[in-house]
Design a protein around this motif. Sequence first.
Motif, PDB file in Angstrom:
ATOM      1  N   VAL A 247       1.897   2.342   7.705  1.00  0.00           N
ATOM      2  CA  VAL A 247       0.735   2.563   6.841  1.00  0.00           C
ATOM      3  C   VAL A 247       0.749   1.517   5.729  1.00  0.00           C
ATOM      4  O   VAL A 247       1.740   1.377   5.013  1.00  0.00           O
ATOM      5  N   VAL A 248      -0.379   0.794   5.609  1.00  0.00           N
ATOM      6  CA  VAL A 248      -0.479  -0.227   4.559  1.00  0.00           C
ATOM      7  C   VAL A 248      -1.446   0.181   3.450  1.00  0.00           C
ATOM      8  O   VAL A 248      -1.398  -0.383   2.354  1.00  0.00           O
ATOM      9  N   SER A 249      -2.334   1.149   3.736  1.00  0.00           N
ATOM     10  CA  SER A 249      -3.187   1.664   2.668  1.00  0.00           C
ATOM     11  C   SER A 249      -3.772   3.013   3.053  1.00  0.00           C
ATOM     12  O   SER A 249      -3.969   3.302   4.232  1.00  0.00           O
TER      13      SER A 249
ATOM     14  N   ILE B 267      -5.180  -1.225  12.490  1.00  0.00           N
ATOM     15  CA  ILE B 267      -6.027  -0.160  13.026  1.00  0.00           C
ATOM     16  C   ILE B 267      -6.393   0.700  11.829  1.00  0.00           C
ATOM     17  O   ILE B 267      -5.536   1.025  11.002  1.00  0.00           O
ATOM     18  N   THR B 268      -7.673   1.058  11.714  1.00  0.00           N
ATOM     19  CA  THR B 268      -8.118   1.942  10.642  1.00  0.00           C
ATOM     20  C   THR B 268      -8.538   3.270  11.234  1.00  0.00           C
ATOM     21  O   THR B 268      -9.322   3.317  12.186  1.00  0.00           O
ATOM     22  N   SER B 269      -8.010   4.340  10.692  1.00  0.00           N
ATOM     23  CA  SER B 269      -8.352   5.688  11.133  1.00  0.00           C
ATOM     24  C   SER B 269      -9.056   6.426  10.005  1.00  0.00           C
ATOM     25  O   SER B 269      -8.645   6.338   8.850  1.00  0.00           O
ATOM     26  N   SER B 270     -10.125   7.143  10.348  1.00  0.00           N
ATOM     27  CA  SER B 270     -10.818   8.000   9.384  1.00  0.00           C
ATOM     28  C   SER B 270     -10.410   9.436   9.666  1.00  0.00           C
ATOM     29  O   SER B 270     -10.698   9.961  10.751  1.00  0.00           O
ATOM     30  N   ILE B 271      -9.706  10.040   8.727  1.00  0.00           N
ATOM     31  CA  ILE B 271      -9.265  11.428   8.876  1.00  0.00           C
ATOM     32  C   ILE B 271      -9.591  12.177   7.592  1.00  0.00           C
ATOM     33  O   ILE B 271      -9.920  11.565   6.579  1.00  0.00           O
ATOM     34  N   THR B 272      -9.505  13.484   7.633  1.00  0.00           N
ATOM     35  CA  THR B 272      -9.822  14.264   6.443  1.00  0.00           C
ATOM     36  C   THR B 272      -8.748  14.081   5.373  1.00  0.00           C
ATOM     37  O   THR B 272      -7.582  13.794   5.681  1.00  0.00           O
ATOM     38  N   ASN B 273      -9.162  14.248   4.127  1.00  0.00           N
ATOM     39  CA  ASN B 273      -8.192  14.226   3.022  1.00  0.00           C
ATOM     40  C   ASN B 273      -7.139  15.311   3.228  1.00  0.00           C
ATOM     41  O   ASN B 273      -5.963  15.110   2.909  1.00  0.00           O
ATOM     42  N   GLU B 274      -7.568  16.453   3.757  1.00  0.00           N
ATOM     43  CA  GLU B 274      -6.645  17.558   4.014  1.00  0.00           C
ATOM     44  C   GLU B 274      -5.551  17.138   4.993  1.00  0.00           C
ATOM     45  O   GLU B 274      -4.376  17.475   4.810  1.00  0.00           O
ATOM     46  N   SER B 275      -5.918  16.372   6.030  1.00  0.00           N
ATOM     47  CA  SER B 275      -4.917  15.897   6.993  1.00  0.00           C
ATOM     48  C   SER B 275      -3.935  14.933   6.354  1.00  0.00           C
ATOM     49  O   SER B 275      -2.736  14.979   6.639  1.00  0.00           O
ATOM     50  N   VAL B 276      -4.428  14.057   5.477  1.00  0.00           N
ATOM     51  CA  VAL B 276      -3.534  13.144   4.756  1.00  0.00           C
ATOM     52  C   VAL B 276      -2.517  13.946   3.960  1.00  0.00           C
ATOM     53  O   VAL B 276      -1.316  13.655   3.983  1.00  0.00           O
ATOM     54  N   ASP B 277      -3.000  14.984   3.270  1.00  0.00           N
ATOM     55  CA  ASP B 277      -2.102  15.812   2.463  1.00  0.00           C
ATOM     56  C   ASP B 277      -1.134  16.609   3.329  1.00  0.00           C
ATOM     57  O   ASP B 277       0.066  16.658   3.047  1.00  0.00           O
ATOM     58  N   ASP B 278      -1.643  17.227   4.410  1.00  0.00           N
ATOM     59  CA  ASP B 278      -0.797  18.040   5.289  1.00  0.00           C
ATOM     60  C   ASP B 278       0.306  17.212   5.951  1.00  0.00           C
ATOM     61  O   ASP B 278       1.439  17.672   6.092  1.00  0.00           O
ATOM     62  N   LEU B 279      -0.048  15.987   6.369  1.00  0.00           N
ATOM     63  CA  LEU B 279       0.926  15.111   7.027  1.00  0.00           C
ATOM     64  C   LEU B 279       1.751  14.304   6.022  1.00  0.00           C
ATOM     65  O   LEU B 279       2.672  13.593   6.410  1.00  0.00           O
ATOM     66  N   GLU B 280       1.384  14.427   4.736  1.00  0.00           N
ATOM     67  CA  GLU B 280       2.068  13.699   3.668  1.00  0.00           C
ATOM     68  C   GLU B 280       2.112  12.195   3.948  1.00  0.00           C
ATOM     69  O   GLU B 280       3.136  11.534   3.800  1.00  0.00           O
ATOM     70  N   ILE B 281       0.961  11.651   4.351  1.00  0.00           N
ATOM     71  CA  ILE B 281       0.860  10.234   4.690  1.00  0.00           C
ATOM     72  C   ILE B 281       0.814   9.410   3.411  1.00  0.00           C
ATOM     73  O   ILE B 281       0.032   9.683   2.510  1.00  0.00           O
ATOM     74  N   LYS B 282       1.670   8.377   3.381  1.00  0.00           N
ATOM     75  CA  LYS B 282       1.682   7.474   2.227  1.00  0.00           C
ATOM     76  C   LYS B 282       2.011   6.058   2.703  1.00  0.00           C
ATOM     77  O   LYS B 282       2.529   5.868   3.807  1.00  0.00           O
ATOM     78  N   VAL B 283       1.683   5.099   1.869  1.00  0.00           N
ATOM     79  CA  VAL B 283       1.957   3.700   2.188  1.00  0.00           C
ATOM     80  C   VAL B 283       3.441   3.526   2.463  1.00  0.00           C
ATOM     81  O   VAL B 283       4.294   4.061   1.749  1.00  0.00           O
ATOM     82  N   GLY B 284       3.731   2.786   3.548  1.00  0.00           N
ATOM     83  CA  GLY B 284       5.117   2.526   3.940  1.00  0.00           C
ATOM     84  C   GLY B 284       5.607   3.427   5.050  1.00  0.00           C
ATOM     85  O   GLY B 284       6.618   3.134   5.687  1.00  0.00           O
ATOM     86  N   ASP B 285       4.893   4.540   5.299  1.00  0.00           N
ATOM     87  CA  ASP B 285       5.294   5.457   6.366  1.00  0.00           C
ATOM     88  C   ASP B 285       5.116   4.817   7.736  1.00  0.00           C
ATOM     89  O   ASP B 285       4.167   4.051   7.961  1.00  0.00           O
TER      90      ASP B 285
END
Length: 68
Positions: A13-15, A35-53
């Motif tokens: 993940v770069v951004s 590759i750019t993915s459009s996902i819900t903010n809730e999914s970002v929070d649930d998966l704890e996605i952050k730059v560098g992952d």
Amino acid sequence: MKLSARNVIEGKVVSVTKGVTTAHVKIEIANGCLITSSITNESVDDLEIKVGDTVSAIIKSSDVIIGK
């Protein structure tokens, strides 16, 4: 994790850019290839996605459309 999708591409993940309801997550899969993915903010929070992952982009589609 088992999936029926055959197109699983690992990357870093770069951004993560959150909007009102949807986030755009950019994943570098090779030197400079994104590759750019459009996902819900809730999914970002649930998966704890952050730059560098390290994540997997999972692509499941019945159609591939090409334009020129």
